[in-house]
Design an enzyme around this catalytic site. Structure first.
Site, mmCIF file in Angstrom:
data_model
loop_
_atom_site.group_PDB
_atom_site.id
_atom_site.type_symbol
_atom_site.label_atom_id
_atom_site.label_comp_id
_atom_site.label_asym_id
_atom_site.label_seq_id
_atom_site.Cartn_x
_atom_site.Cartn_y
_atom_site.Cartn_z
ATOM 1 N N LYS A 81 7.126 -1.571 7.137
ATOM 2 C CA LYS A 81 6.958 -0.256 5.624
ATOM 3 C C LYS A 81 8.964 -0.416 5.118
ATOM 4 O O LYS A 81 9.428 -1.160 5.816
ATOM 5 C CB LYS A 81 7.219 1.119 7.222
ATOM 6 C CG LYS A 81 8.460 0.692 7.777
ATOM 7 C CD LYS A 81 7.569 2.160 9.285
ATOM 8 C CE LYS A 81 8.263 2.091 9.585
ATOM 9 N NZ LYS A 81 8.294 2.964 11.506
ATOM 10 N N LYS B 241 2.082 3.914 0.954
ATOM 11 C CA LYS B 241 2.188 4.783 2.372
ATOM 12 C C LYS B 241 2.463 6.826 2.985
ATOM 13 O O LYS B 241 3.109 7.354 1.861
ATOM 14 C CB LYS B 241 3.456 4.252 3.349
ATOM 15 C CG LYS B 241 3.932 4.834 5.169
ATOM 16 C CD LYS B 241 5.432 4.594 5.428
ATOM 17 C CE LYS B 241 4.713 4.331 6.951
ATOM 18 N NZ LYS B 241 5.288 5.632 7.223
ATOM 19 N N PHE C 252 -6.836 2.239 4.898
ATOM 20 C CA PHE C 252 -6.373 1.606 4.956
ATOM 21 C C PHE C 252 -6.614 0.435 5.779
ATOM 22 O O PHE C 252 -6.342 -0.922 6.062
ATOM 23 C CB PHE C 252 -5.274 1.623 4.846
ATOM 24 C CG PHE C 252 -4.667 2.474 6.132
ATOM 25 C CD1 PHE C 252 -4.703 1.619 7.200
ATOM 26 C CD2 PHE C 252 -4.177 4.107 6.572
ATOM 27 C CE1 PHE C 252 -3.822 1.910 8.557
ATOM 28 C CE2 PHE C 252 -3.797 4.295 7.847
ATOM 29 C CZ PHE C 252 -3.581 3.214 9.052
ATOM 30 N N GLU D 128 1.601 -0.937 -0.097
ATOM 31 C CA GLU D 128 -0.016 -0.495 0.369
ATOM 32 C C GLU D 128 0.912 1.063 -0.159
ATOM 33 O O GLU D 128 2.401 0.974 0.362
ATOM 34 C CB GLU D 128 -1.123 0.108 1.360
ATOM 35 C CG GLU D 128 -2.119 -1.305 1.085
ATOM 36 C CD GLU D 128 -2.672 -0.689 2.224
ATOM 37 O OE1 GLU D 128 -2.872 0.625 2.913
ATOM 38 O OE2 GLU D 128 -3.296 -1.606 3.146
ATOM 39 N N ARG E 116 -2.121 8.988 11.404
ATOM 40 C CA ARG E 116 -3.133 8.201 11.798
ATOM 41 C C ARG E 116 -4.388 8.606 12.459
ATOM 42 O O ARG E 116 -4.744 9.458 13.490
ATOM 43 C CB ARG E 116 -2.422 6.784 12.365
ATOM 44 C CG ARG E 116 -3.178 6.344 12.019
ATOM 45 C CD ARG E 116 -2.167 5.499 12.955
ATOM 46 N NE ARG E 116 -2.807 3.225 12.806
ATOM 47 C CZ ARG E 116 -2.024 2.645 13.133
ATOM 48 N NH1 ARG E 116 -0.640 2.877 12.978
ATOM 49 N NH2 ARG E 116 -2.237 1.708 12.714
ATOM 50 N N ARG F 161 -3.746 8.565 16.838
ATOM 51 C CA ARG F 161 -2.590 7.038 16.778
ATOM 52 C C ARG F 161 -1.865 7.007 18.272
ATOM 53 O O ARG F 161 -1.556 5.582 19.161
ATOM 54 C CB ARG F 161 -1.297 7.644 16.094
ATOM 55 C CG ARG F 161 -0.401 6.313 15.927
ATOM 56 C CD ARG F 161 0.869 6.870 15.990
ATOM 57 N NE ARG F 161 2.501 5.381 16.578
ATOM 58 C CZ ARG F 161 2.819 4.784 14.796
ATOM 59 N NH1 ARG F 161 3.100 4.921 13.670
ATOM 60 N NH2 ARG F 161 3.364 4.244 15.503
ATOM 61 N N ARG G 179 4.069 -4.938 17.083
ATOM 62 C CA ARG G 179 4.940 -4.557 15.850
ATOM 63 C C ARG G 179 5.140 -6.085 15.410
ATOM 64 O O ARG G 179 6.029 -6.648 16.100
ATOM 65 C CB ARG G 179 6.286 -3.539 16.727
ATOM 66 C CG ARG G 179 6.677 -2.563 15.631
ATOM 67 C CD ARG G 179 7.878 -2.012 16.015
ATOM 68 N NE ARG G 179 7.477 -1.067 16.725
ATOM 69 C CZ ARG G 179 7.164 0.542 15.681
ATOM 70 N NH1 ARG G 179 7.222 -0.151 13.903
ATOM 71 N NH2 ARG G 179 6.642 1.455 16.421
ATOM 72 N N GLU H 187 -5.338 6.887 7.095
ATOM 73 C CA GLU H 187 -4.188 8.238 6.907
ATOM 74 C C GLU H 187 -4.414 9.432 6.639
ATOM 75 O O GLU H 187 -4.911 9.362 5.288
ATOM 76 C CB GLU H 187 -3.030 7.605 6.859
ATOM 77 C CG GLU H 187 -2.052 9.040 6.631
ATOM 78 C CD GLU H 187 -1.274 9.010 7.979
ATOM 79 O OE1 GLU H 187 -1.373 7.770 8.567
ATOM 80 O OE2 GLU H 187 -0.425 9.075 8.394
HETATM 81 P P1 AMP Z 1 5.528 5.321 10.945
HETATM 82 O O1 AMP Z 1 5.034 5.541 11.595
HETATM 83 O O2 AMP Z 1 7.037 5.304 9.678
HETATM 84 O O3 AMP Z 1 6.065 3.015 11.629
HETATM 85 O O4 AMP Z 1 4.608 4.452 9.612
HETATM 86 C C1 AMP Z 1 3.520 4.135 10.622
HETATM 87 C C2 AMP Z 1 2.317 4.624 9.570
HETATM 88 O O5 AMP Z 1 2.898 4.470 8.465
HETATM 89 C C3 AMP Z 1 1.092 4.707 10.549
HETATM 90 O O6 AMP Z 1 1.270 5.090 11.442
HETATM 91 C C4 AMP Z 1 0.477 5.251 9.897
HETATM 92 O O7 AMP Z 1 0.158 6.414 10.400
HETATM 93 C C5 AMP Z 1 1.248 5.753 8.615
HETATM 94 N N1 AMP Z 1 0.456 4.872 7.228
HETATM 95 C C6 AMP Z 1 0.477 5.739 6.319
HETATM 96 N N2 AMP Z 1 -0.033 4.980 5.118
HETATM 97 C C7 AMP Z 1 -0.736 3.584 5.799
HETATM 98 C C8 AMP Z 1 -0.616 2.865 4.970
HETATM 99 N N3 AMP Z 1 -1.675 2.647 3.648
HETATM 100 N N4 AMP Z 1 -1.238 1.464 5.822
HETATM 101 C C9 AMP Z 1 -0.381 1.958 7.487
HETATM 102 N N5 AMP Z 1 -0.403 2.766 7.346
HETATM 103 C C10 AMP Z 1 0.242 4.086 7.242
#
Ligand code: AMP
Length: 585
Positions: free
Chosen positions: A422, A251, A341, A249, A256, A271, A416, A301
């Site tokens: 990611k 990002k 999402f 997907e 969030r 979040r 997690r 998001e």
């Molecule tokens: P990170 O904050 O870098 O750990 O990445 C995870 C965060 O990406 C999630 O908490 C969401 O806020 C954001 N996010 C953006 N797009 C998506 C998606 N398609 N699926 C899940 N999370 C997403």
């Protein structure tokens, strides 16, 4: 339950450094609790009166505590302060004064957990005129009847200085032992906790309805789940070797939102599970109009975008929307889009245990077409090559990267696990160079901007080979209000009825102008784009991501002195040499 038992337990917990011993001490306490007070006991152990998502926070300042101690024990404030200096802890001060007083008084009403919790709850929720006095009265009332050891904690808890060091996991373990006699049940409790983020509530369900109710624990509309978290990978190979065929997907770099809906009531949680509903009127509207369900819990998001250019704003601007005041103005200036999402619950069905594939399919059915909501972009990929291609296309369009998802995994709240992985572009921040671009047209502006008659400009770079101007960006950011007015005036003087011959553009601005003025813009990076003609290869050109005006019209430069197409391509190549490794912590 007598509060004294709780206070003595706190004292014992303070004196142990072994976690297992802590669990035993807690379990002994919790086994004496009843369905009516277990939630209160659990909250008090956490130094709270309600789950964090409720926003009900217990807290008083030292001054108020000192006043209450002074009132309760009939000593003046100065003496309380002197004792505080001497003992270094207001809890000890209250304890000492209570011990002196005890010898002098015969009557007191023993404190029970309900009364202490009740007063604390009222302290936490008191607001407005007279609330300070009320808080002092409530605290004084408790101290009046407190035994020395109780007084210590009655002061420390609202000051936020309980500091017992018991974490949520320890409380869950103790609950398991208290009720089932073994630690094994902890995992089930943990799952329930992750589904509601409310330790007091989980404990209450356990005590009232027994372990089977925990095993069948369902999400509750209006109570947030702890969000699923993503692991990180440093390459597409890593992802494919872990997941095989998976969902990739886009990002999005916003924030969030966990959205709950029940009839026409909507909750939006961050979040971190704060209730932010009031901040996002357009998301409330989007939920009511575009989410086709009576009741639902889903996630997405939210990201601010420029209505003028259709581009997403950088994260810092999206963050402007997290504010308590000026909400209506912010909605106009930085409207949000939400990319849904995941789906956790819909119309009576708990989706958290269903595989991703099922959740996603249902989510797609429920999100209706409209202006505010869409589902996140998705590609099912089986090979490293496919995943890389999708990743590149996301990054080129200014997205943060991708999140790969295990097609078979349930929604793993609060953890997690490798269900989500990611892969992010390295964060480059900003192009080191600014560009000098030529203004070729302007857009009249919608919403708030329409009163200036100018909402954004279409800009181009110079192509010496063909002696033409090729577009690279729409710029709507960085202008002051005065500049918008002034710019409109200048451009109206050079407006032309149709696209000038030397301008090569796929976009049609509201007003074309003679390519005359050069202006400096900064951008986060250069991406490939099907909308702009700079460096056009038959399919795509190059575009600026998050362009913004810096400075003003360059009277020292004519249009042919602008940055050239070749320079843009060079800048693009340079930024590409930075790998796709993850830069953040
Ligand atoms: P990170 O904050 O870098 O750990 O990445 C995870 C965060 O990406 C999630 O908490 C969401 O806020 C954001 N996010 C953006 N797009 C998506 C998606 N398609 N699926 C899940 N999370 C997403």
């Amino acid at each position: 339950m007598r509060f004294r038992l709780l206070a003595e337990t706190f004292a014992r917990l303070e004196n142990t450094s072994a976690r297992l011993e802590m669990v035993d001490i807690l379990a002994a306490l919790l086994s004496k609790a009843s369905p009516d007070n277990i939630d209160k006991i659990v909250y008090l152990l956490q130094g709270r009166v309600a789950a964090p998502y409720t926003g009900i926070e217990l807290g008083i300042g030292e001054k108020l505590a000192i006043q209450s101690i002074s009132n309760a024990f009939g000593v003046d404030v100065g003496q309380v302060e002197r004792l505080y200096k001497e003992l270094g802890d207001l809890g000890f001060v209250a304890e000492k004064l209570a011990a002196n007083k005890k010898q002098a008084t015969l009557f007191s009403r023993p404190l029970d957990v309900d009364r202490v919790y009740g007063n604390f709850y009222r302290i936490a929720t008191a607001s407005g005129k007279g609330s300070q006095e009320l808080k002092v009265r409530l605290l004084t009332d408790l101290l009046n009847d407190a035994e020395p050891i109780e007084a210590r904690y009655i002061v420390r808890i609202p000051l936020g200085r309980l500091r017992l060091g018991v974490g949520d996991a320890t409380i869950l373990e103790a609950l398991a032992i208290a009720v089932t006699g073994t630690r094994e049940f902890k995992e089930k409790l943990e799952r329930a906790y992750n589904l509601c983020s409310d330790l007091g509530y989980v404990a209450k369900v356990l005590y009232k309805e027994g372990p089977p109710a925990i095993e069948n624990f369902k999400v509750v509309v209006g109570i947030p789940l702890r969000p699923a978290l993503a692991q990180r990978a440093s390459s597409a190979e890593e992802i494919i070797s872990r997941l095989g065929t998976c969902a990739a997907e886009a990002k999005y770099d916003g924030f969030r939102c966990q959205i709950h809906k029940k009839g026409d009531k909507v909750w939006i949680f961050s979040r971190r599970l704060e209730n932010m509903t009031e901040m996002f009127p357009e998301l409330i509207k989007g939920t009511l109009e575009q989410f086709d369900a009576e009741e639902a819990i889903f996630e997405g998001e939210a990201i601010a975008y420029n209505e003028e250019t259709g581009e997403f704003y950088p994260f810092q601007m999206t963050m402007q929307r997290k504010r308590k005041y000026g909400i209506n103005e912010a909605v106009e200036e930085y409207p949000l889009k939400l990319f849904a999402f995941d789906l956790m619950y819909v119309d009576g069905a708990d989706y958290t245990q269903k595989p991703y594939k099922t959740r996603r399919a249902e989510l797609e059915r429920r999100v209706k077409k409209g202006d505010v909501f869409a589902v996140s972009e998705l590609r099912i990929v089986s090979t490293v090559k496919e995943l890389e291609a999708f990743f590149e296309s996301c990054v080129e369009r200014g997205l943060e990267g991708i999140i790969a998802k295990d097609l078979k995994a349930p929604y793993i709240a609060g953890a997690r696990k490798w269900a989500w992985i990611k892969l992010k572009r390295s964060y480059k921040g900003e192009l080191s160079d600014t560009l000098d671009v030529v203004i070729v047209g302007y857009y009249k502006g919608r919403g708030k901007r329409s009163r200036f008659g100018l909402g954004g400009i279409l800009v181009a770079v110079y192509d010496p080979k063909d002696d033409c101007f090729r577009t690279v960006a729409k710029v709507g950011t960085g202008f002051t209000e005065e500049q918008l007015v002034e710019m409109k005036k200048l451009l109206d003087e050079i407006r032309v009825p149709r696209r000038p011959a030397r301008v090569v553009s796929l976009l049609e601005p509201d007003v074309w102008v003679e390519p005359k003025y050069v202006i400096t813009v900064a951008a986060d990076e250069i991406t490939r784009s099907p909308n702009h003609t700079a460096g056009w290869d038959g399919e795509r050109g190059y575009a600026l991501r998050f362009p913004r005006i810096v400075g003003w019209i360059r009277s020292d430069k004519g249009p042919e002195d602008a940055t050239t197409v070749d320079e843009v391509i060079q800048m693009y190549e340079q930024q590409k040499t930075v790998s796709t490794g993850d830069g953040d912590g």
